[in-house]
Motif scaffolding. Structure first.
Motif, PDB file in Angstrom:
ATOM      1  N   LEU A 107     -16.939 -27.258 -23.391  1.00 39.13           N
ATOM      2  CA  LEU A 107     -18.337 -27.011 -23.059  1.00 39.13           C
ATOM      3  C   LEU A 107     -19.071 -26.385 -24.240  1.00 39.13           C
ATOM      4  CD1 LEU A 107     -20.293 -27.324 -20.687  1.00 39.13           C
ATOM      5  CD2 LEU A 107     -19.742 -24.970 -20.019  1.00 39.13           C
ATOM      6  N   ALA A 108     -18.375 -25.501 -24.970  1.00 39.42           N
ATOM      7  CA  ALA A 108     -18.996 -24.885 -26.150  1.00 39.42           C
ATOM      8  C   ALA A 108     -19.254 -25.921 -27.238  1.00 39.42           C
ATOM      9  CB  ALA A 108     -18.106 -23.769 -26.678  1.00 39.42           C
ATOM     10  N   LEU A 109     -18.329 -26.884 -27.414  1.00 36.24           N
ATOM     11  CA  LEU A 109     -18.535 -27.936 -28.403  1.00 36.24           C
ATOM     12  C   LEU A 109     -19.747 -28.798 -28.062  1.00 36.24           C
ATOM     13  CD1 LEU A 109     -14.882 -29.188 -29.076  1.00 36.24           C
ATOM     14  CD2 LEU A 109     -16.386 -27.972 -30.667  1.00 36.24           C
ATOM     15  N   GLY A 110     -19.961 -29.010 -26.774  1.00 36.63           N
ATOM     16  CA  GLY A 110     -21.092 -29.837 -26.389  1.00 36.63           C
ATOM     17  C   GLY A 110     -22.422 -29.117 -26.504  1.00 36.63           C
ATOM     18  N   LEU A 111     -22.430 -27.785 -26.318  1.00 37.23           N
ATOM     19  CA  LEU A 111     -23.673 -27.034 -26.342  1.00 37.23           C
ATOM     20  C   LEU A 111     -23.975 -26.401 -27.694  1.00 37.23           C
ATOM     21  CD1 LEU A 111     -23.381 -25.246 -22.866  1.00 37.23           C
ATOM     22  CD2 LEU A 111     -24.602 -27.359 -23.424  1.00 37.23           C
ATOM     23  N   ALA A 112     -23.046 -26.550 -28.644  1.00 37.63           N
ATOM     24  CA  ALA A 112     -23.253 -25.941 -29.971  1.00 37.63           C
ATOM     25  C   ALA A 112     -24.446 -26.601 -30.662  1.00 37.63           C
ATOM     26  CB  ALA A 112     -21.991 -26.096 -30.814  1.00 37.63           C
ATOM     27  N   PRO A 113     -25.191 -25.847 -31.496  1.00 33.63           N
ATOM     28  CA  PRO A 113     -26.358 -26.408 -32.198  1.00 33.63           C
ATOM     29  C   PRO A 113     -25.942 -27.474 -33.201  1.00 33.63           C
ATOM     30  CG  PRO A 113     -25.875 -24.196 -32.977  1.00 33.63           C
ATOM     31  CD  PRO A 113     -24.990 -24.402 -31.803  1.00 33.63           C
ATOM     32  N   MET A 114     -26.849 -28.377 -33.441  1.00 35.10           N
ATOM     33  CA  MET A 114     -26.590 -29.475 -34.371  1.00 35.10           C
ATOM     34  C   MET A 114     -26.489 -28.937 -35.795  1.00 35.10           C
ATOM     35  SD  MET A 114     -26.483 -32.147 -32.430  1.00 35.10           S
ATOM     36  CE  MET A 114     -26.673 -33.477 -33.621  1.00 35.10           C
ATOM     37  N   GLY A 115     -25.597 -29.531 -36.592  1.00 32.32           N
ATOM     38  CA  GLY A 115     -25.498 -29.205 -37.994  1.00 32.32           C
ATOM     39  C   GLY A 115     -24.565 -28.065 -38.320  1.00 32.32           C
ATOM     40  N   TRP A 116     -23.980 -27.431 -37.306  1.00 30.56           N
ATOM     41  CA  TRP A 116     -23.079 -26.309 -37.627  1.00 30.56           C
ATOM     42  C   TRP A 116     -21.735 -26.801 -38.151  1.00 30.56           C
ATOM     43  CZ3 TRP A 116     -18.349 -25.233 -35.225  1.00 30.56           C
ATOM     44  CH2 TRP A 116     -18.005 -26.068 -34.138  1.00 30.56           C
ATOM     45  N   ALA A 117     -21.405 -28.094 -37.926  1.00 26.64           N
ATOM     46  CA  ALA A 117     -20.162 -28.665 -38.449  1.00 26.64           C
ATOM     47  C   ALA A 117     -20.366 -30.160 -38.625  1.00 26.64           C
ATOM     48  CB  ALA A 117     -19.001 -28.373 -37.501  1.00 26.64           C
ATOM     49  N   ASP A 118     -19.358 -30.793 -39.215  1.00 24.81           N
ATOM     50  CA  ASP A 118     -19.431 -32.230 -39.445  1.00 24.81           C
ATOM     51  C   ASP A 118     -19.514 -32.954 -38.104  1.00 24.81           C
ATOM     52  OD1 ASP A 118     -19.161 -34.587 -41.284  1.00 24.81           O
ATOM     53  OD2 ASP A 118     -17.443 -34.920 -39.947  1.00 24.81           O
ATOM     54  N   ALA A 119     -20.494 -33.857 -37.961  1.00 22.99           N
ATOM     55  CA  ALA A 119     -20.740 -34.528 -36.687  1.00 22.99           C
ATOM     56  C   ALA A 119     -19.556 -35.399 -36.280  1.00 22.99           C
ATOM     57  CB  ALA A 119     -22.007 -35.368 -36.779  1.00 22.99           C
ATOM     58  N   ALA A 120     -18.959 -36.123 -37.223  1.00 25.53           N
ATOM     59  CA  ALA A 120     -17.815 -36.980 -36.896  1.00 25.53           C
ATOM     60  C   ALA A 120     -16.632 -36.159 -36.411  1.00 25.53           C
ATOM     61  CB  ALA A 120     -17.429 -37.813 -38.109  1.00 25.53           C
ATOM     62  N   LEU A 121     -16.428 -35.016 -37.053  1.00 30.24           N
ATOM     63  CA  LEU A 121     -15.317 -34.150 -36.657  1.00 30.24           C
ATOM     64  C   LEU A 121     -15.535 -33.580 -35.260  1.00 30.24           C
ATOM     65  CD1 LEU A 121     -12.681 -32.841 -37.537  1.00 30.24           C
ATOM     66  CD2 LEU A 121     -14.014 -30.947 -38.495  1.00 30.24           C
ATOM     67  N   VAL A 122     -16.783 -33.194 -34.997  1.00 33.01           N
ATOM     68  CA  VAL A 122     -17.092 -32.661 -33.668  1.00 33.01           C
ATOM     69  C   VAL A 122     -16.892 -33.744 -32.603  1.00 33.01           C
ATOM     70  CG1 VAL A 122     -18.940 -31.761 -32.224  1.00 33.01           C
ATOM     71  CG2 VAL A 122     -18.651 -30.908 -34.547  1.00 33.01           C
ATOM     72  N   ALA A 123     -17.311 -34.982 -32.881  1.00 35.00           N
ATOM     73  CA  ALA A 123     -17.147 -36.075 -31.923  1.00 35.00           C
ATOM     74  C   ALA A 123     -15.676 -36.337 -31.642  1.00 35.00           C
ATOM     75  CB  ALA A 123     -17.820 -37.341 -32.442  1.00 35.00           C
ATOM     76  N   GLN A 124     -14.856 -36.319 -32.726  1.00 33.33           N
ATOM     77  CA  GLN A 124     -13.420 -36.507 -32.519  1.00 33.33           C
ATOM     78  C   GLN A 124     -12.825 -35.370 -31.687  1.00 33.33           C
ATOM     79  OE1 GLN A 124     -11.573 -37.028 -36.330  1.00 33.33           O
ATOM     80  NE2 GLN A 124     -12.158 -39.185 -36.474  1.00 33.33           N
ATOM     81  N   ALA A 125     -13.281 -34.150 -31.928  1.00 34.32           N
ATOM     82  CA  ALA A 125     -12.783 -33.001 -31.166  1.00 34.32           C
ATOM     83  C   ALA A 125     -13.148 -33.134 -29.689  1.00 34.32           C
ATOM     84  CB  ALA A 125     -13.349 -31.711 -31.737  1.00 34.32           C
ATOM     85  N   ARG A 126     -14.371 -33.597 -29.447  1.00 34.31           N
ATOM     86  CA  ARG A 126     -14.780 -33.779 -28.052  1.00 34.31           C
ATOM     87  C   ARG A 126     -13.920 -34.842 -27.365  1.00 34.31           C
ATOM     88  NH1 ARG A 126     -21.287 -34.087 -29.253  1.00 34.31           N
ATOM     89  NH2 ARG A 126     -21.660 -31.831 -29.490  1.00 34.31           N
ATOM     90  N   LEU A 127     -13.720 -35.994 -28.019  1.00 35.01           N
ATOM     91  CA  LEU A 127     -12.894 -37.044 -27.428  1.00 35.01           C
ATOM     92  C   LEU A 127     -11.468 -36.561 -27.201  1.00 35.01           C
ATOM     93  CD1 LEU A 127     -14.086 -40.225 -29.371  1.00 35.01           C
ATOM     94  CD2 LEU A 127     -14.515 -39.655 -26.981  1.00 35.01           C
ATOM     95  N   MET A 128     -10.941 -35.822 -28.186  1.00 37.20           N
ATOM     96  CA  MET A 128      -9.584 -35.293 -28.052  1.00 37.20           C
ATOM     97  C   MET A 128      -9.497 -34.331 -26.868  1.00 37.20           C
ATOM     98  SD  MET A 128      -6.475 -35.235 -28.994  1.00 37.20           S
ATOM     99  CE  MET A 128      -6.515 -36.087 -30.571  1.00 37.20           C
ATOM    100  N   GLY A 129     -10.514 -33.491 -26.707  1.00 40.61           N
ATOM    101  CA  GLY A 129     -10.510 -32.547 -25.583  1.00 40.61           C
ATOM    102  C   GLY A 129     -10.572 -33.251 -24.238  1.00 40.61           C
ATOM    103  N   LEU A 130     -11.424 -34.278 -24.125  1.00 41.51           N
ATOM    104  CA  LEU A 130     -11.500 -35.020 -22.870  1.00 41.51           C
ATOM    105  C   LEU A 130     -10.209 -35.777 -22.587  1.00 41.51           C
ATOM    106  CD1 LEU A 130     -15.148 -36.401 -23.145  1.00 41.51           C
ATOM    107  CD2 LEU A 130     -14.334 -34.530 -21.701  1.00 41.51           C
ATOM    108  N   LEU A 131      -9.576 -36.264 -23.685  1.00 45.09           N
ATOM    109  CA  LEU A 131      -8.282 -36.930 -23.527  1.00 45.09           C
ATOM    110  C   LEU A 131      -7.222 -35.949 -23.032  1.00 45.09           C
ATOM    111  CD1 LEU A 131      -6.687 -39.582 -23.966  1.00 45.09           C
ATOM    112  CD2 LEU A 131      -6.185 -38.777 -26.269  1.00 45.09           C
ATOM    113  N   LEU A 132      -7.213 -34.737 -23.586  1.00 40.42           N
ATOM    114  CA  LEU A 132      -6.267 -33.708 -23.139  1.00 40.42           C
ATOM    115  C   LEU A 132      -6.529 -33.304 -21.686  1.00 40.42           C
ATOM    116  CD1 LEU A 132      -6.065 -31.397 -26.293  1.00 40.42           C
ATOM    117  CD2 LEU A 132      -4.307 -32.943 -25.407  1.00 40.42           C
TER     118      LEU A 132
END
Length: 697
Positions: A107-132
């Motif tokens: 939930l924190a990854l989804g609500l975090a402000p834009m630009g605080w980290a690499d967008a591709a990395l954040v997207a992969q982290a989100r997919l990995m979390g939903l997969l887990l």
């Protein structure tokens, strides 16, 4: 493209919304039920948001992502709570922290402000979390099902299938997205329909788990007819497809073959739909796989009582007892034995339904009866043949072993006593009996025994009333004979002293003539077998009472008559019967009064009624005696000298004339019998024939 996604997710939203309403109406405040309701509502909201996203493409990504995370978190929390309530509390304790940490991080990854980290990395982290999250859900379901006992697996089976199917689909969806770094459009659009399929399975598990405090009820009739309708629909689709195939590839026989196939299929379908065996198999399947109880007890009991109550009593009721018990287990025939009326211990054949009995009398020492007297069990004869140790001490009688169609033996007990047995034949569809069948059949057997006991009591009462009528007729005959013998005895006792008195001889002849006439009427009534009421005629009460007092004047104390002056009072009655009743009351007053006492007969008019008072100053009666014994037939204080029906007959006769009798008495103060009679109206007197009126004057 978007229309497909909208339809898919809206379908899922409708299914989960209906499930949420069903659960909310049955929720009783337990935590497990509350968590399930929360998960279902989260799934409903998630479907609606994704349908909105597919339709408008304007929904913020963060909102859709948050709904995705919260929906998965609700299901995981519900599964962990189920694990902690009796299956694997240790696994639940370790998983709880992991689940809460995972969904909070996602939930924190989804609500975090834009630009605080690499967008591709954040997207992969989100997919990995939903997969887990999907993988963790499958692990929890596996633990929940594998570590439960047989009863828990039966109750949770469809929950595991429904929620497990959702998590498996999510696992495939996110694994594919991780591999290709994008969501597959087809998988994403079909996701709503897949979730919708899980909703009915979750509802079945909720109905099987009352400890969740979710009183979920789905009508068995709805399930039965719904299943039949759906099955028929699929079969018709298959028939239509087959007909189309035959027509397409059948050449010049294509049309003919198609019509013949459709006609044959329609007839076969109708035969299946009207088949009792097929219906029975569907009921068994639904009860076994979709309900925590095999029976809808309300419907079963209403049908059972309705079958017993319809129609007339008698042999038909005994047949309905068999039929009502057979309907519970879909049996097609049965037989009934009841305890013999002589209560000797033997059981006699009462009736059967669709099948004749192999024997008509079961001896009291029959092995089956001895076992049922000791054990109030429902005996499954098939189970007895393959596992005799379950019925210790029971040996199948020869007459029962030779009956190949016998299946269940049901005891009928009334007041803890075996009063009958019902032997049912095999059901339409093969079925196994368990504790639920036996308990329902035993309870229904007790109710049926009550109906049979009521029927026996009714038949016994009818016979008793017939004997009572005969005894009452005999008692009235003896009572009248006693009175006539008393009159003749009085004549004989006075004949020695007054034989030379012409007045006495005239009175004696009149008494004998009156007695002969009464005896002739009595004999005529005995030939008919009943007492007919003579036709009523106007009777002058003053003359009637004068005759009564004159006949009783030979006995001490001599009664005194007091009548009003003026127009004579008349009533509509049989003159002789009325005189007999009044004479009996005067005689009772004389017998209750000493020789130097007083007996008075008073006649008076009050409005449209005539009042006759018979007073004495004798021993009197208590209120309790008047209330409990005075008017009871065949109850007398005169010993062998009385029949105990005189006062009872007098009261019944007065009531038959539309009058009333009242008694006032006290011990030592005498008694007063008051008779109220409706006076004959002027119209009745005027319409009578001249002979009667002249005789009355």
């Amino acid at each position: 493209m978007f229309d497909i996604g909208v339809t898919s997710y809206l379908t899922g939203g409708v299914f989960f919304f209906g499930l949420a309403l069903l659960l909310l109406t049955g929720w009783r405040g337990r935590l497990q039920g509350g968590l399930l309701v929360s998960a279902v509502l989260a799934s409903c909201a998630w479907c609606v948001l994704l349908a909105w996203s597919a339709a408008a493409e304007e929904l913020p990504y963060r909102l859709a992502y948050a709904a995705e995370v919260l929906r998965g978190a609700c299901w995981l929390i519900f599964l962990v709570k189920l694990l902690s309530f009796g299956v694997r509390d240790a696994v639940a304790s370790r998983s709880r922290y992991l689940i809460h940490g995972l969904w909070l991080v996602l939930l924190a990854l989804g609500l975090a402000p834009m630009g605080w980290a690499d967008a591709a990395l954040v997207a992969q982290a989100r997919l990995m979390g939903l997969l887990l999250m999907a993988l963790l859900g499958l692990i929890l379901i596996e633990q929940l099902y594998r570590n439960g006992d047989v009863a828990q697996r039966w109750a949770l089976k469809y929950l595991c299938l429904g929620v497990g199917g959702v998590f498996v689909y999510d696992l495939i969806l996110y694994a594919d997205a991780m591999m290709f770094m994008q969501l597959d459009t087809g998988l994403w659009q079909a996701r709503g329909l897949v979730n919708a399929m899980a909703a009915p399975l979750i509802a079945v598990s909720a109905a099987r788990n009352p400890q969740w405090s979710l009183d979920v009820f789905v009508s068995r009739r709805f399930m039965f007819y719904g299943t039949t309708l759906v099955g028929t629909g699929f079969l018709m689709l298959a028939i239509a497809a087959g007909g189309y195939y035959v027509r397409l590839y059948g050449g010049e026989w294509g049309v003919v073959a198609q019509v013949a196939l459709l006609a044959a299929s329609a007839m076969a379908l109708l035969a299946v739909l009207f088949s009792g065996q097929v219906r029975a198999r569907i009921k068994v399947f639904l009860s076994k796989h979709f309900y925590n109880y095999k029976y809808d007890y309300r419907d079963e009991w209403l049908r059972f009582i309705g079958t017993l109550a319809e129609g007339e009593p008698g042999v038909a009721l005994r047949q309905r007892v068999i039929q009502a018990l057979a309907q519970i287990v879909d049996s097609t025939n049965g037989r009934l034995w009841v305890r013999a009326p002589d209560d000797g211990g033997d059981f006699v054949y009462a009736t059967d339904w669709n099948r004749a009995p192999p024997v008509t009398v079961l001896a009291r020492d029959d092995a089956l009866l001895c076992f049922l007297e000791t054990h109030n069990w429902v005996i499954d004869l098939h189970e007895l043949s393959v596992a005799p140790d379950r019925y210790p001490g029971l040996e199948v009688p020869d007459w029962l072993a030779e009956d190949a169609g016998a299946w269940l033996v049901i005891p009928l007990r009334h007041h803890e006593r075996l009063t009958g047995i019902v032997l049912l034949g095999r059901p339409r569809a093969p079925r196994e009996t368990n504790w639920e069948d036996r308990d329902l059949l035993k309870t229904a057997g007790q109710q049926a025994a009550s109906y049979l006991a009521l029927l026996d009591a009714s038949e016994a009462l009818t016979h008793a009333r017939q004997f009572e009528a005969f005894n009452r007729l005999s008692a009235y005959v003896v009572h009248d004979l006693k009175n006539m013998v008393a009159q003749l005895a009085l004549v004989v006792s006075n004949a020695g002293r007054h034989r030379d008195n012409p007045a006495f001889m005239e009175d004696a002849i009149r008494t004998v003539d009156n007695t002969v006439g009464r005896m002739n009427r009595l004999l005529a009534q005995l030939r008919k077998g009943r007492f007919d009421s003579p036709a009523a005629a106007p009777v002058r009460l003053d003359q009637c009472l004068a005759d009564v007092v004159a006949r009783r004047s030979a006995t001490q104390p001599v009664p005194v008559l007091r009548c009003p002056s003026g127009a004579p009072l008349r009533v509509m009655a049989d003159a002789e019967r009325l005189a007999s009743v009044l004479e009996h009351l005067v005689q009772n007053a004389q017998e209750a009064t000493p020789r130097d006492g007083a007996v008075e007969v008073l006649l008076e008019a009050q409005g449209p009624h005539a009042y006759i008072h018979i007073r004495d100053d004798g021993v009197g009666m208590t209120e309790d005696f008047i209330r409990t014994r005075l008017f009871r037939p065949f109850d007398t204080t005169k010993g062998n000298a009385g029949m105990g029906i005189g006062v009872y007959e007098a009261r019944e006769f007065i009531h038959g004339l539309g009058g009333r009798m009242e008694v006032h008495s006290a011990p030592g103060q005498g008694s007063t019998f008051t008779i109220l009679l409706p006076a004959a109206s002027a119209d009745i007197l005027g319409s009578g024939n001249d002979g009667i009126a002249e005789a009355a004057n």
